[in-house]
Design a protein around this motif. Structure first.
Motif, short mmCIF file in Angstrom:
data_model
loop_
_atom_site.label_atom_id
_atom_site.label_comp_id
_atom_site.label_asym_id
_atom_site.label_seq_id
_atom_site.Cartn_x
_atom_site.Cartn_y
_atom_site.Cartn_z
N GLU A 176 0.83 -1.20 0.00
CA GLU A 176 0.00 0.00 0.00
C GLU A 176 0.87 1.26 0.00
O GLU A 176 0.63 2.20 -0.75
CB GLU A 176 -0.91 -0.02 1.23
CG GLU A 176 -2.02 1.03 1.24
CD GLU A 176 -3.02 0.84 0.12
OE1 GLU A 176 -3.58 1.86 -0.32
OE2 GLU A 176 -3.22 -0.32 -0.34
N ARG A 177 1.93 1.24 0.85
CA ARG A 177 2.81 2.40 0.97
C ARG A 177 3.44 2.75 -0.36
O ARG A 177 3.70 3.90 -0.65
CB ARG A 177 3.94 2.11 1.97
CG ARG A 177 3.50 2.12 3.43
CD ARG A 177 4.69 2.43 4.35
NE ARG A 177 5.93 1.71 4.04
CZ ARG A 177 6.26 0.52 4.53
NH1 ARG A 177 5.44 -0.12 5.33
NH2 ARG A 177 7.41 -0.03 4.22
N HIS A 178 3.74 1.73 -1.16
CA HIS A 178 4.51 1.97 -2.37
C HIS A 178 3.69 2.27 -3.61
O HIS A 178 4.24 2.55 -4.66
CB HIS A 178 5.47 0.79 -2.61
CG HIS A 178 6.58 0.77 -1.60
ND1 HIS A 178 7.64 -0.06 -1.68
CD2 HIS A 178 6.77 1.50 -0.47
CE1 HIS A 178 8.44 0.14 -0.64
NE2 HIS A 178 7.93 1.08 0.11
N LEU A 182 18.67 7.70 10.14
CA LEU A 182 18.63 6.24 10.21
C LEU A 182 17.19 5.81 10.40
O LEU A 182 16.57 6.14 11.42
CB LEU A 182 19.50 5.78 11.39
CG LEU A 182 19.77 4.28 11.52
CD1 LEU A 182 20.51 3.74 10.30
CD2 LEU A 182 20.58 4.00 12.79
N ASP A 183 16.65 5.10 9.41
CA ASP A 183 15.26 4.67 9.54
C ASP A 183 15.12 3.57 10.59
O ASP A 183 16.05 2.79 10.80
CB ASP A 183 14.73 4.16 8.18
CG ASP A 183 14.22 5.30 7.31
OD1 ASP A 183 14.23 6.46 7.77
OD2 ASP A 183 13.81 5.03 6.16
N SER A 184 13.97 3.50 11.19
CA SER A 184 13.75 2.57 12.31
C SER A 184 13.63 1.13 11.85
O SER A 184 13.68 0.21 12.67
CB SER A 184 12.48 2.96 13.06
OG SER A 184 11.33 2.65 12.29
N ASP A 185 13.42 0.92 10.55
CA ASP A 185 13.27 -0.45 10.06
C ASP A 185 14.54 -0.94 9.37
O ASP A 185 14.51 -1.91 8.60
CB ASP A 185 12.05 -0.58 9.15
CG ASP A 185 11.95 0.55 8.14
OD1 ASP A 185 12.95 1.29 7.97
OD2 ASP A 185 10.89 0.69 7.52
N ILE A 186 15.66 -0.27 9.63
CA ILE A 186 16.97 -0.74 9.16
C ILE A 186 17.49 -1.67 10.25
O ILE A 186 17.81 -1.23 11.36
CB ILE A 186 17.93 0.44 8.91
CG1 ILE A 186 17.36 1.35 7.83
CG2 ILE A 186 19.31 -0.07 8.51
CD1 ILE A 186 17.04 0.65 6.51
N PRO A 235 17.85 -5.33 -3.83
CA PRO A 235 17.87 -3.89 -3.56
C PRO A 235 16.54 -3.46 -2.96
O PRO A 235 15.49 -4.00 -3.34
CB PRO A 235 18.04 -3.25 -4.94
CG PRO A 235 18.43 -4.34 -5.87
CD PRO A 235 17.96 -5.62 -5.29
N TYR A 236 16.58 -2.51 -2.01
CA TYR A 236 15.32 -2.05 -1.41
C TYR A 236 15.04 -0.57 -1.71
O TYR A 236 13.95 -0.21 -2.13
CB TYR A 236 15.32 -2.25 0.11
CG TYR A 236 14.02 -1.82 0.73
CD1 TYR A 236 12.93 -2.69 0.74
CD2 TYR A 236 13.84 -0.55 1.27
CE1 TYR A 236 11.70 -2.31 1.27
CE2 TYR A 236 12.62 -0.15 1.81
CZ TYR A 236 11.56 -1.03 1.81
OH TYR A 236 10.35 -0.65 2.32
N ASP A 237 16.04 0.28 -1.51
CA ASP A 237 15.80 1.72 -1.60
C ASP A 237 16.24 2.24 -2.97
O ASP A 237 17.42 2.16 -3.32
CB ASP A 237 16.56 2.44 -0.48
CG ASP A 237 16.26 3.92 -0.44
OD1 ASP A 237 15.63 4.45 -1.37
OD2 ASP A 237 16.66 4.58 0.55
N TYR A 239 20.63 -3.15 5.76
CA TYR A 239 19.49 -4.00 5.38
C TYR A 239 18.19 -3.55 6.03
O TYR A 239 18.15 -3.24 7.22
CB TYR A 239 19.78 -5.46 5.73
CG TYR A 239 20.87 -6.03 4.87
CD1 TYR A 239 20.58 -6.62 3.64
CD2 TYR A 239 22.22 -5.94 5.26
CE1 TYR A 239 21.59 -7.11 2.83
CE2 TYR A 239 23.24 -6.43 4.46
CZ TYR A 239 22.91 -7.01 3.24
OH TYR A 239 23.91 -7.49 2.43
N HIS A 240 17.17 -3.53 5.18
CA HIS A 240 15.83 -3.12 5.60
C HIS A 240 15.05 -4.34 6.06
O HIS A 240 15.21 -5.43 5.52
CB HIS A 240 15.12 -2.47 4.41
CG HIS A 240 13.83 -1.79 4.73
ND1 HIS A 240 12.64 -2.47 4.82
CD2 HIS A 240 13.56 -0.50 5.00
CE1 HIS A 240 11.68 -1.62 5.11
NE2 HIS A 240 12.20 -0.41 5.23
N TYR A 241 14.23 -4.14 7.05
CA TYR A 241 13.34 -5.20 7.54
C TYR A 241 12.50 -5.76 6.39
O TYR A 241 12.14 -5.06 5.47
CB TYR A 241 12.42 -4.60 8.61
CG TYR A 241 11.50 -5.61 9.25
CD1 TYR A 241 11.98 -6.51 10.19
CD2 TYR A 241 10.14 -5.65 8.92
CE1 TYR A 241 11.14 -7.44 10.78
CE2 TYR A 241 9.29 -6.57 9.51
CZ TYR A 241 9.80 -7.47 10.43
OH TYR A 241 8.97 -8.37 11.02
#
Ligand code: GDP
Ligand code: GDP
Ligand code: MN
Ligand code: MN
Lengths: 310, 310
Positions: free
Chosen positions: A117-119, A153-157, A196-198, A306-308
């Motif tokens: 949904e976010r994306h 720094l994002d919280s889901d890293i 890749p995530y971001d 790395y992202h969650y």
């Protein structure tokens, strides 16, 4: 106030901002770091990695901005529990100089917040404008005149090396960003893999410039959507097997998952545009705004965080 | 640290930013005000007026940014002397909550700083970009999460009413600006007279839009130059004899000599663009940026403050 209730003459604080450095060896120079995390969900791995940072904790201030909704309340409670453990009962060397938690209403941009949904493209502009405002609010209220570096720094890293700050700072760049990946289990082989995530760290392309030129003033370019092929060079796709983690590339857009910024860049005025800025928004707009201020962005394709994986 | 040298567990500070108000009656609501002054030269009248403000001083923090050059050293010394008088020896009710002085190098944009030199058109862009960076640096490092209002007040504003904050806040506008005039002696009549000083508060015109549309991306529109007639409606020319000081007009550009801003406007990200932003810069660019963020600017043509006359 003193014991007899008289107001103590309030302090006058002088700052000599020219004496503030941001060098390739920030530990030796005792440079202060502000770690800023917009936080919607709490991940234990994020906190464990924060705690494991080998940068002297007494030089680190951590700032959070957390939405004032149910999810945010849960995240705050989990965070507060860890903070108390560390700051009150943990070994002295683990304690941070200070921790700031800001709670704030955001017009919740989306009802659902699943990754899918976010994306969704049509949701991205509203969502990223809200994220930009959250980042700005956190930045404008925590920066202070004595900070040398800001680490976003994002919280889901959930995976970062303990030397993250030193590693990024060692390049002595005004803006430098790690490559954000995500671990997953390959559905075919059932083996651990990564992807890749971001996609917000990129080098600009002529095609993207052309797309932008044809847009309405308020429209924004987005990365990672088939409907809008930009032909930008994405850092996400530039990682090499056994590649040198120190290898640098120039960037025109940056992501904010693990992003180190010299505080002077922000102090000059570089923020996260919550509106279309050269048809860019949030962290990508930030890189453009910084460039307008004379500060260039650098990416490290082989230096991964790395992202969650939801 | 405690007496035995042990580090005290550092505090965790929580801020509930939703509880922060910025109302038309800020005294009753005990709203905190941050007064920000970029200061190149110290004027006793500025300080006397600051001290005479009837807004509760314990709710006021004052922040200065002063260039680190000879002129700045002199200004700092003069300022420090007054601060000590007030904060240390003055009556308690005069003391401000806190005072912050930041010293900073600026690439001195101009060798000479006479009024005539400062206002030369070709010098304006460089000078105002430097001013914008000074304002941003001051703003980003002093704002804090507990501030309700930011009052921008130039150091060479030598006449302001003691009720300045209450008067401006009573309109409950996100951005509101006084009309900045200058007293002089009429050379013909030898009588005291006054004239408009600040031309940065204006309503946009079609002609200015056309000029902007024909400009290079980095070019800026400037007000008050014959070479570039914009046909904007200038607030400076809208003051009326015995006009109602509460009379409001909408504005598209604002000056920064005496400008009250709800802190949320800045926290959303509205800063002073040091680059051409819609062909506007500094305080004028700020108004445009705020508008992009959904915040409108208001002017008070008949509410006057006075600029020093060199
Ligand atoms: N304060 C705040 N933080 C948010 C909000 N939405 C997401 N975040 C945090 O901002 C960062 C980036 O958001 P996220 O949803 O992970 O973006 P994505 O990974 O790019 O899809 C993460 O650290 C989130 O925890 C919000 O509405 N308010
Ligand atoms: N920190 C700092 N303040 C400055 C500088 N130049 C001017 N100022 C201050 O910024 C404000 C506006 O500048 P001023 O020269 O008066 O602009 P003008 O009245 O529009 O010509 C005043 O309060 C000045 O004291 C500078 O280089 N650095
Ligand atoms: Mn994320
Ligand atoms: Mn002036």
């Amino acid at each position: 106030r003193t014991a007899n209730g008289k107001r103590i003459p309030p302090p006058v604080v002088h700052y000599y901002m020219n004496n503030l450095t941001s060098t390739r060896d920030p530990v030796a120079h005792r440079e202060t770091v502000l770690i800023l995390t917009p936080l919607a969900r709490f991940y234990q791995e994020y906190w464990d990695n924060l705690l494991a940072l080998s940068y002297p904790h007494e030089l680190i201030t951590v700032g959070f901005i957390i939405p004032k909704n149910r999810e945010g309340n849960a995240a705050t409670a989990a965070l507060q529990e860890q903070i108390t453990k560390t700051q009150k009962y943990g070994p002295e060397k683990n304690r941070f100089a200070s921790i700031i938690i800001e709670r704030q209403d955001f017009d919740p941009p989306l009802a659902s917040q699943t990754e899918a949904e976010r994306h969704k493209m049509e949701n991205q502009k509203v969502r990223r404008a809200a994220m930009a405002k959250a980042r700005n609010s956190l930045l404008f209220t925590t920066l202070g005149p004595a900070i040398s570096w800001v680490l976003w720094l994002d919280s889901d890293i959930v995976e970062t090396p303990p030397t993250l700050i030193q590693d990024l700072a060692s390049h002595e760049k005004p803006i430098i960003v790690a490559n954000c990946f995500q671990r997953f289990t390959d559905p075919k082989t059932k083996l651990p893999a990564e992807r890749p995530y971001d996609f917000n760290s990129w080098q600009d392309s002529e095609k993207a410039q052309e797309l932008a030129a044809a847009m309405q003033p308020d429209e924004i370019l987005l990365e990672g959507y088939h409907e809008m092929a930009t032909y930008r060079v994405l850092m996400a796709h530039m990682a090499e097997v056994n590649g040198d983690p120190k290898f640098e590339i120039p960037l025109d857009g940056v992501g904010g998952t693990a992003l180190l910024v010299k505080a002077d860049v922000h102090r000059d005025g570089a923020m996260f545009p919550p509106f279309a800025f050269y048809h860019l928004i949030e962290t990508e707009g930030f890189a453009k705004m910084a460039k307008r201020l004379g500060w260039a962005a650098t990416g490290l394709p082989n230096y991964k965080v790395y992202h969650y994986n939801e």
